[in-house]
Design a protein around this motif. Structure first.
Motif, PDB file in Angstrom:
ATOM      1  N   ALA A   1       4.971  -6.258   1.206  1.00 53.55           N
ATOM      2  CA  ALA A   1       5.978  -5.210   1.362  1.00 53.55           C
ATOM      3  C   ALA A   1       5.510  -4.069   2.247  1.00 53.55           C
ATOM      4  CB  ALA A   1       6.389  -4.671  -0.006  1.00 53.55           C
ATOM      5  N   GLY A   2       4.305  -4.189   2.830  1.00 53.29           N
ATOM      6  CA  GLY A   2       3.820  -3.156   3.739  1.00 53.29           C
ATOM      7  C   GLY A   2       3.552  -1.850   3.009  1.00 53.29           C
ATOM      8  N   ARG A   3       3.793  -0.744   3.690  1.00 57.13           N
ATOM      9  CA  ARG A   3       3.556   0.571   3.112  1.00 57.13           C
ATOM     10  C   ARG A   3       4.811   1.038   2.377  1.00 57.13           C
ATOM     11  NH1 ARG A   3       1.498   5.120   7.137  1.00 57.13           N
ATOM     12  NH2 ARG A   3       0.056   3.401   7.571  1.00 57.13           N
ATOM     13  N   LEU A   4       4.665   1.364   1.102  1.00 57.44           N
ATOM     14  CA  LEU A   4       5.801   1.799   0.291  1.00 57.44           C
ATOM     15  C   LEU A   4       6.017   3.298   0.452  1.00 57.44           C
ATOM     16  CD1 LEU A   4       5.185  -0.235  -2.975  1.00 57.44           C
ATOM     17  CD2 LEU A   4       6.953  -0.649  -1.261  1.00 57.44           C
ATOM     18  N   TYR A   5       6.909   3.666   1.342  1.00 55.79           N
ATOM     19  CA  TYR A   5       7.260   5.070   1.516  1.00 55.79           C
ATOM     20  C   TYR A   5       8.508   5.359   0.694  1.00 55.79           C
ATOM     21  CZ  TYR A   5      10.224   2.743   5.007  1.00 55.79           C
ATOM     22  OH  TYR A   5      11.092   1.891   5.650  1.00 55.79           O
ATOM     23  N   ALA A   6       8.875   6.627   0.582  1.00 55.67           N
ATOM     24  CA  ALA A   6      10.051   7.004  -0.196  1.00 55.67           C
ATOM     25  C   ALA A   6      11.285   6.294   0.346  1.00 55.67           C
ATOM     26  CB  ALA A   6      10.246   8.513  -0.127  1.00 55.67           C
TER      27      ALA A   6
ATOM     28  N   SER B   1       0.868  -1.177   0.000  1.00 55.44           N
ATOM     29  CA  SER B   1       0.000   0.000   0.000  1.00 55.44           C
ATOM     30  C   SER B   1       0.902   1.223   0.000  1.00 55.44           C
ATOM     31  CB  SER B   1      -0.912   0.006   1.231  1.00 55.44           C
ATOM     32  OG  SER B   1      -0.146   0.180   2.412  1.00 55.44           O
ATOM     33  N   VAL B   2       0.305   2.399  -0.100  1.00 59.18           N
ATOM     34  CA  VAL B   2       1.105   3.622  -0.019  1.00 59.18           C
ATOM     35  C   VAL B   2       0.683   4.518   1.133  1.00 59.18           C
ATOM     36  CG1 VAL B   2       1.661   3.626  -2.481  1.00 59.18           C
ATOM     37  CG2 VAL B   2      -0.323   4.902  -1.668  1.00 59.18           C
ATOM     38  N   SER B   3      -0.500   4.285   1.700  1.00 58.44           N
ATOM     39  CA  SER B   3      -0.942   5.093   2.840  1.00 58.44           C
ATOM     40  C   SER B   3      -2.059   4.380   3.568  1.00 58.44           C
ATOM     41  CB  SER B   3      -1.431   6.478   2.382  1.00 58.44           C
ATOM     42  OG  SER B   3      -2.600   6.356   1.603  1.00 58.44           O
ATOM     43  N   GLY B   4      -2.260   4.768   4.819  1.00 59.38           N
ATOM     44  CA  GLY B   4      -3.339   4.198   5.607  1.00 59.38           C
ATOM     45  C   GLY B   4      -3.142   2.726   5.886  1.00 59.38           C
TER      46      GLY B   4
ATOM     47  N   SER C   1      -9.165   3.949 -12.755  1.00 58.83           N
ATOM     48  CA  SER C   1      -8.109   3.595 -13.699  1.00 58.83           C
ATOM     49  C   SER C   1      -7.819   4.745 -14.660  1.00 58.83           C
ATOM     50  CB  SER C   1      -8.513   2.343 -14.482  1.00 58.83           C
ATOM     51  OG  SER C   1      -7.510   1.975 -15.404  1.00 58.83           O
ATOM     52  N   GLY C   2      -8.884   5.402 -15.137  1.00 56.94           N
ATOM     53  CA  GLY C   2      -8.696   6.510 -16.055  1.00 56.94           C
ATOM     54  C   GLY C   2      -7.975   7.685 -15.413  1.00 56.94           C
ATOM     55  N   ARG C   3      -8.267   7.918 -14.152  1.00 56.57           N
ATOM     56  CA  ARG C   3      -7.632   9.034 -13.459  1.00 56.57           C
ATOM     57  C   ARG C   3      -6.169   8.757 -13.139  1.00 56.57           C
ATOM     58  NH1 ARG C   3      -8.990  10.981  -7.266  1.00 56.57           N
ATOM     59  NH2 ARG C   3      -7.115  12.245  -7.015  1.00 56.57           N
ATOM     60  N   LEU C   4      -5.890   7.539 -12.676  1.00 61.55           N
ATOM     61  CA  LEU C   4      -4.536   7.225 -12.204  1.00 61.55           C
ATOM     62  C   LEU C   4      -3.644   6.630 -13.290  1.00 61.55           C
ATOM     63  CD1 LEU C   4      -5.369   5.686  -8.701  1.00 61.55           C
ATOM     64  CD2 LEU C   4      -4.754   8.047  -9.258  1.00 61.55           C
TER      65      LEU C   4
ATOM     66  N   THR D   1     -11.466   9.484  -1.867  1.00 61.15           N
ATOM     67  CA  THR D   1     -10.725  10.532  -2.583  1.00 61.15           C
ATOM     68  C   THR D   1      -9.378  10.814  -1.930  1.00 61.15           C
ATOM     69  OG1 THR D   1     -12.800  11.562  -3.275  1.00 61.15           O
ATOM     70  CG2 THR D   1     -10.825  12.927  -3.390  1.00 61.15           C
ATOM     71  N   GLU D   2      -9.371  10.871  -0.610  1.00 53.90           N
ATOM     72  CA  GLU D   2      -8.137  11.176   0.123  1.00 53.90           C
ATOM     73  C   GLU D   2      -7.026  10.196  -0.225  1.00 53.90           C
ATOM     74  OE1 GLU D   2      -6.542  11.014   4.756  1.00 53.90           O
ATOM     75  OE2 GLU D   2      -8.694  10.935   4.317  1.00 53.90           O
ATOM     76  N   TYR D   3      -7.325   8.903  -0.183  1.00 49.44           N
ATOM     77  CA  TYR D   3      -6.294   7.909  -0.415  1.00 49.44           C
ATOM     78  C   TYR D   3      -5.933   7.782  -1.884  1.00 49.44           C
ATOM     79  CZ  TYR D   3      -6.888   6.724   4.453  1.00 49.44           C
ATOM     80  OH  TYR D   3      -6.938   6.792   5.817  1.00 49.44           O
ATOM     81  N   LEU D   4      -6.903   8.001  -2.769  1.00 50.92           N
ATOM     82  CA  LEU D   4      -6.590   7.978  -4.192  1.00 50.92           C
ATOM     83  C   LEU D   4      -5.696   9.157  -4.563  1.00 50.92           C
ATOM     84  CD1 LEU D   4     -10.045   6.926  -5.698  1.00 50.92           C
ATOM     85  CD2 LEU D   4      -7.999   5.502  -5.365  1.00 50.92           C
ATOM     86  N   ASP D   5      -5.912  10.315  -3.932  1.00 47.10           N
ATOM     87  CA  ASP D   5      -5.035  11.463  -4.157  1.00 47.10           C
ATOM     88  C   ASP D   5      -3.604  11.139  -3.730  1.00 47.10           C
ATOM     89  OD1 ASP D   5      -7.038  13.001  -5.200  1.00 47.10           O
ATOM     90  OD2 ASP D   5      -7.388  14.187  -3.384  1.00 47.10           O
ATOM     91  N   HIS D   6      -3.491  10.509  -2.571  1.00 42.85           N
ATOM     92  CA  HIS D   6      -2.163  10.148  -2.075  1.00 42.85           C
ATOM     93  C   HIS D   6      -1.491   9.155  -3.015  1.00 42.85           C
ATOM     94  CE1 HIS D   6       0.398   9.168   1.751  1.00 42.85           C
ATOM     95  NE2 HIS D   6       1.114   9.628   0.762  1.00 42.85           N
ATOM     96  N   LEU D   7      -2.252   8.187  -3.484  1.00 47.14           N
ATOM     97  CA  LEU D   7      -1.705   7.209  -4.422  1.00 47.14           C
ATOM     98  C   LEU D   7      -1.239   7.888  -5.699  1.00 47.14           C
ATOM     99  CD1 LEU D   7      -1.185   4.268  -5.227  1.00 47.14           C
ATOM    100  CD2 LEU D   7      -3.581   4.115  -5.921  1.00 47.14           C
ATOM    101  N   ASP D   8      -2.004   8.859  -6.166  1.00 49.93           N
ATOM    102  CA  ASP D   8      -1.660   9.571  -7.391  1.00 49.93           C
ATOM    103  C   ASP D   8      -0.290  10.238  -7.284  1.00 49.93           C
ATOM    104  OD1 ASP D   8      -2.051  10.482  -9.970  1.00 49.93           O
ATOM    105  OD2 ASP D   8      -3.262  12.210  -9.365  1.00 49.93           O
ATOM    106  N   THR D   9       0.018  10.789  -6.110  1.00 50.85           N
ATOM    107  CA  THR D   9       1.305  11.465  -5.941  1.00 50.85           C
ATOM    108  C   THR D   9       2.473  10.486  -5.856  1.00 50.85           C
ATOM    109  OG1 THR D   9       1.171  11.508  -3.506  1.00 50.85           O
ATOM    110  CG2 THR D   9       0.168  13.347  -4.712  1.00 50.85           C
TER     111      THR D   9
END
Length: 244
Positions: free
Chosen positions: A118-123, A7-10, A183-186, A145-153
């Protein structure tokens, strides 16, 4: 085959999804490898010892003593699944994951099918090295929306690490958006929708028992995803929908 789940967040349920994918892999279960640099949870959830596990494998690999088999390092959980547990302490886990990410072929050769959590993928996550040789990378994300925004970044960095055509999403829980909209957004395919399922998730978290969990909605979704990954290395670029 090496499948990395992250995951990337939460806390959208990446560990639960990884366990389910390994347990429901077609033909025979895969091997679950806890490669979360922030610390493993499987030993605590299922009452296992910390060793043997990831730390002992990393020590053998570091000193050139790993002979290629998983048997000396694995334990079994009630799901009938063999697991290579990660250390509970973050510092120890990060060190072990860093060693094995530098030798990803060691992880990939442990079993015919390896599912790595792999848990949360941070930088600069120590687990990033595993993404480079993964046959598929499943990113578990909440559909809000919050988590999809984070994934987008985070996706540009992930695309630079893993092969873009091997990355897909598993959307956890309900979302206001359709898989096609996400899918279209990301620009990343939605491979699965994982329903909220207290019983299925409870068994995979070690809180509940019972063989009938394999008939739950969560198990059905994970089984479909596992079958698609097994058949072609990656699912078709269309959502694998399950009944809500």
């Amino acid at each position: 085959m090496l499948v990395v789940v992250a995951s990337v967040s939460g806390a959208p349920g990446a560990s639960t999804a990884a366990l389910g994918l390994a347990a429901l892999w077609p033909g025979r279960p895969g091997l679950l490898v806890e490669a979360d640099p922030t610390g493993g949870v499987v030993a605590a959830r299922f009452g296992l010892a910390q060793e043997p596990g990831l730390a002992s494998l990393a020590a053998a690999a570091r000193h050139g003593g790993h002979a290629g088999g998983a048997a000396p390092y694995v334990q079994q959980i009630p799901l009938g699944l063999h697991v290579l547990v990660g250390p509970g302490a973050a510092e120890t886990a990060a060190g072990a994951v860093s060693v094995l990410s530098g030798q990803p072929d060691v992880v990939a050769r442990l079993a015919p099918v390896v599912v790595a959590d792999a848990g949360r993928l941070y930088a600069a996550s120590p687990a990033s090295g595993l993404l480079r040789c993964a046959d598929a990378v499943v990113l578990v994300a909440s559909g809000s929306t919050e988590y999809l925004d984070h994934l987008d970044t985070r996706l540009p960095a992930l695309r630079a690490t893993a092969r873009p055509d091997r990355v897909g999403l598993a959307i956890s829980g309900r979302s206001a958006y359709t898989p096609q909209e996400i899918s279209g957004r990301l620009g990343v395919p939605v491979w699965a929708q994982l329903p909220t399922d207290r019983w299925g998730a409870g068994v995979l978290a070690g809180r509940m028992t019972g063989q009938a969990w394999t008939r739950t909605r969560l198990a059905q979704a994970l089984r479909a995803l596992a079958a698609s990954l097994a058949a072609g290395g990656q699912p078709a670029h269309a959502a694998l929908e399950v009944a809500r």
